[in-house]
Design a protein around this motif. Structure first.
Motif, PDB file in Angstrom:
ATOM      1  N   TYR A  40     -20.668   6.176   1.042  1.00  0.00           N
ATOM      2  CA  TYR A  40     -19.677   5.315   1.656  1.00  0.00           C
ATOM      3  C   TYR A  40     -18.553   4.721   0.509  1.00  0.00           C
ATOM      4  CZ  TYR A  40     -22.073   5.504   6.026  1.00  0.00           C
ATOM      5  OH  TYR A  40     -22.940   5.869   6.931  1.00  0.00           O
ATOM      6  N   PRO A  61     -20.698   4.718  15.861  1.00  0.00           N
ATOM      7  CA  PRO A  61     -22.211   4.771  15.919  1.00  0.00           C
ATOM      8  C   PRO A  61     -22.786   4.127  14.433  1.00  0.00           C
ATOM      9  CG  PRO A  61     -21.406   6.868  15.386  1.00  0.00           C
ATOM     10  CD  PRO A  61     -20.277   6.159  15.691  1.00  0.00           C
ATOM     11  N   ASP A 118     -12.445   3.569   7.208  1.00  0.00           N
ATOM     12  CA  ASP A 118     -11.592   2.404   6.336  1.00  0.00           C
ATOM     13  C   ASP A 118     -10.772   1.708   7.325  1.00  0.00           C
ATOM     14  OD1 ASP A 118     -13.165   3.042   4.189  1.00  0.00           O
ATOM     15  OD2 ASP A 118     -11.488   3.779   3.097  1.00  0.00           O
ATOM     16  N   GLN A 156     -25.855   9.482  20.926  1.00  0.00           N
ATOM     17  CA  GLN A 156     -25.613  10.512  19.812  1.00  0.00           C
ATOM     18  C   GLN A 156     -27.042  10.929  19.344  1.00  0.00           C
ATOM     19  OE1 GLN A 156     -25.167   9.488  15.626  1.00  0.00           O
ATOM     20  NE2 GLN A 156     -23.324  10.305  15.829  1.00  0.00           N
ATOM     21  N   LYS A 186     -19.445  14.734  15.553  1.00  0.00           N
ATOM     22  CA  LYS A 186     -19.108  13.890  14.395  1.00  0.00           C
ATOM     23  C   LYS A 186     -19.357  14.372  13.276  1.00  0.00           C
ATOM     24  CE  LYS A 186     -18.940   8.947  13.087  1.00  0.00           C
ATOM     25  NZ  LYS A 186     -19.946   8.579  12.037  1.00  0.00           N
ATOM     26  N   ASN A 237     -11.653   8.430  11.838  1.00  0.00           N
ATOM     27  CA  ASN A 237     -12.747   7.371  11.259  1.00  0.00           C
ATOM     28  C   ASN A 237     -12.653   7.149   9.915  1.00  0.00           C
ATOM     29  OD1 ASN A 237     -16.079   7.244  10.714  1.00  0.00           O
ATOM     30  ND2 ASN A 237     -14.999   5.572  11.491  1.00  0.00           N
ATOM     31  N   ALA A 245     -26.437   3.162  13.104  1.00  0.00           N
ATOM     32  CA  ALA A 245     -27.990   2.762  13.181  1.00  0.00           C
ATOM     33  C   ALA A 245     -28.240   1.540  12.726  1.00  0.00           C
ATOM     34  CB  ALA A 245     -28.620   3.906  12.534  1.00  0.00           C
ATOM     35  N   GLY A 303     -15.917   1.376  12.279  1.00  0.00           N
ATOM     36  CA  GLY A 303     -17.292   0.910  11.824  1.00  0.00           C
ATOM     37  C   GLY A 303     -17.598  -0.473  11.105  1.00  0.00           C
ATOM     38  N   ARG A 304     -17.529  -0.370   9.909  1.00  0.00           N
ATOM     39  CA  ARG A 304     -17.677  -1.693   9.224  1.00  0.00           C
ATOM     40  C   ARG A 304     -16.662  -2.567   9.237  1.00  0.00           C
ATOM     41  NH1 ARG A 304     -18.213   1.602   3.941  1.00  0.00           N
ATOM     42  NH2 ARG A 304     -16.391   2.818   4.783  1.00  0.00           N
TER      43      ARG A 304
HETATM   44  C1  LIG Z   1     -24.991   0.879   8.696  1.00  0.00           C
HETATM   45  C2  LIG Z   1     -24.278   2.176   9.141  1.00  0.00           C
HETATM   46  C3  LIG Z   1     -25.165   2.828  10.056  1.00  0.00           C
HETATM   47  C4  LIG Z   1     -24.508   4.136  10.429  1.00  0.00           C
HETATM   48  N1  LIG Z   1     -25.191   4.797  11.339  1.00  0.00           N
HETATM   49  C5  LIG Z   1     -24.626   5.963  11.799  1.00  0.00           C
HETATM   50  C6  LIG Z   1     -24.995   6.776  12.883  1.00  0.00           C
HETATM   51  O1  LIG Z   1     -26.130   6.438  13.416  1.00  0.00           O
HETATM   52  N2  LIG Z   1     -24.417   7.715  13.131  1.00  0.00           N
HETATM   53  C7  LIG Z   1     -23.392   8.240  12.563  1.00  0.00           C
HETATM   54  O2  LIG Z   1     -22.645   9.369  13.257  1.00  0.00           O
HETATM   55  N3  LIG Z   1     -22.572   7.576  11.829  1.00  0.00           N
HETATM   56  C8  LIG Z   1     -23.334   6.478  11.342  1.00  0.00           C
HETATM   57  N4  LIG Z   1     -22.485   5.677  10.650  1.00  0.00           N
HETATM   58  C9  LIG Z   1     -21.240   5.963   9.895  1.00  0.00           C
HETATM   59  C10 LIG Z   1     -20.066   5.263  10.860  1.00  0.00           C
HETATM   60  O3  LIG Z   1     -20.122   5.928  12.170  1.00  0.00           O
HETATM   61  C11 LIG Z   1     -18.750   5.569  10.146  1.00  0.00           C
HETATM   62  O4  LIG Z   1     -18.385   6.975  10.179  1.00  0.00           O
HETATM   63  C12 LIG Z   1     -18.560   5.060   8.736  1.00  0.00           C
HETATM   64  O5  LIG Z   1     -18.989   3.674   8.618  1.00  0.00           O
HETATM   65  C13 LIG Z   1     -17.332   4.985   8.332  1.00  0.00           C
HETATM   66  O6  LIG Z   1     -16.423   4.294   9.112  1.00  0.00           O
HETATM   67  P1  LIG Z   1     -15.912   2.830   8.690  1.00  0.00           P
HETATM   68  O7  LIG Z   1     -15.159   3.123   7.398  1.00  0.00           O
HETATM   69  O8  LIG Z   1     -14.898   2.427   9.808  1.00  0.00           O
HETATM   70  O9  LIG Z   1     -17.089   2.006   8.350  1.00  0.00           O
HETATM   71  C14 LIG Z   1     -23.192   4.645   9.786  1.00  0.00           C
HETATM   72  C15 LIG Z   1     -22.839   3.497   8.972  1.00  0.00           C
HETATM   73  C16 LIG Z   1     -23.200   2.476   8.677  1.00  0.00           C
HETATM   74  C17 LIG Z   1     -22.513   1.757   7.573  1.00  0.00           C
END
Ligand SMILES: Cc1cc2nc3c(=O)[nH]c(=O)nc-3n(C[C@H](O)[C@H](O)[C@H](O)COP(=O)(O)O)c2cc1C
Length: 331
Positions: A187, A26, A212, A80, A149, A210, A28, A234-235
């Motif tokens: 982050y 997820p 990286d 969510q 989560k 989840n 946002a 995610g990213r």
């Molecule tokens: C722009 C952005 C918005 C996010 N919004 C949410 C969200 O709405 N709900 C949530 O549980 N996590 C949210 N996250 C966290 C991500 O779901 C994820 O846990 C986090 O980016 C780590 O994963 P990654 O390293 O693959 O990016 C958000 C992260 C980013 C970068």
């Protein structure tokens, strides 16, 4: 926990079957319907919607309808919810369930002050009793599986992911996602995969890992290192929705296709932005598309020049002209 359909390994979260490849996290303001749809088309096995306030849904449901709408193309999909008061979750649930989400996910990991200051998001990891009340109430009132989560903890002095996750399991949730950072990390720093492995070892319900995952190799490493039942990206998918296909192919064959050519990438970007405009109208859509467009330009010739143009896009027509100019310049 798993079933095999035609040789494909499917994870069961409650009654929901999910192929064991890579899910979309997820996010946002990023992973909206258009983003989820394009990631799904590239093989994301499961998607989670942008967080929506349970309280907001109670007071002005119309504003949040878009966030709780689930289209067939996105399934299996979770909606969510975030919040700090069990009663608002209880009141909001019937409205959310009208849209037939496959899963309800509760956000107990958001680090953003606007969210944590209202006892929501990661603040719930500091108040496990309140978190339990919320989880129990949602499980009791939901007709679909409920997941939670979390993060690693609030900060390095309160790393309670394992204990907290067990409590959530005892409340009856059907799966748990863990992002291996603390709230204090936001982050920054590397995600801690050790804590994810510890959580996985401590639970009987599926654990979704989840943090990286940025390539097919890191996706496989995450599975191997943590023993997780599913991984979530995610990213790493920013401007690269094809990553899901690469991960899925790599997990099955140990190989994956190269990144698309610039021309192919531009086609994917065009399709993604067309979906945004279809969903939100061209005026709003093109504003939101700017950040996405910039991310699709990574590594192309003269990217800096085109990024600047992306940040001023106001119409789909301008996007088409930009794509033409980019393609002329790549040969
Ligand atoms: C722009 C952005 C918005 C996010 N919004 C949410 C969200 O709405 N709900 C949530 O549980 N996590 C949210 N996250 C966290 C991500 O779901 C994820 O846990 C986090 O980016 C780590 O994963 P990654 O390293 O693959 O990016 C958000 C992260 C980013 C970068």
């Amino acid at each position: 926990m798993y079933i095999f359909v035609w040789g494909v390994c499917m994870l069961k979260i409650g009654n929901v079957s999910i192929e064991k490849t890579a899910a979309l996290a997820p996010m946002a303001s990023v992973a909206d319907r258009a983003y989820r749809t394009i990631c799904k088309e590239f093989g994301a096995c499961y998607v989670v919607g942008e967080m929506v306030s349970a309280k907001g849904l109670c007071f002005s449901p119309d504003k949040a309808l878009d966030l709780i709408t689930v289209t067939e193309k996105e399934r299996p999909m979770a909606v969510q919810l975030f919040g700090g008061e069990p009663e608002y979750f209880e009141k909001a649930l019937p409205k959310v369930l009208e849209f037939k989400p496959d899963i309800i996910d509760i956000n107990m990991g958001c680090p953003v002050p606007k969210v944590t200051k209202n006892n929501s998001g990661c603040m719930l990891m500091k108040d496990p009793k309140l978190a339990e009340q919320i989880a129990k109430s949602v499980v009791k009132n939901s007709s679909v599986p409920v997941t939670v989560k979390i993060r690693k903890g609030w900060d390095n002095d309160s790393l309670n992911a394992v204990d907290f996750a067990k409590r959530m399991q005892d409340c009856g949730v059907s799966a748990l996602t863990i992002h291996g950072r603390t709230k204090a990390d936001m982050y920054s720093n590397k995600a801690d995969w050790n804590i994810i492995a510890q959580v996985k070892k401590s639970l009987n319900i599926p654990v979704i890992a989840n943090g990286d995952i940025i390539s097919p190799e890191t996706a496989k490493d995450m599975y191997d290192f943590t023993g997780a039942d599913l991984i979530m990206v995610g990213r790493g998918s920013f401007g690269r929705p094809w990553l899901f296909k690469q991960i899925s192919t790599y997990l099955k064959t140990g190989k994956y296709e190269e990144d698309p050519t610039v021309a192919e990438r531009m086609e994917i970007m065009k399709k993604h932005i067309a979906l945004i405009c279809e969903d939100k109208g061209e005026q709003v859509g093109m504003k939101q598309a700017r950040a996405h467009a910039i991310r699709y330009l990574y590594g192309i010739r003269d990217a800096a020049k085109y990024r600047e143009r992306c940040s001023r896009l106001t119409s789909f027509e301008e996007l088409l002209t930009l794509i033409d100019d980019i393609l002329k310049n790549q040969n």
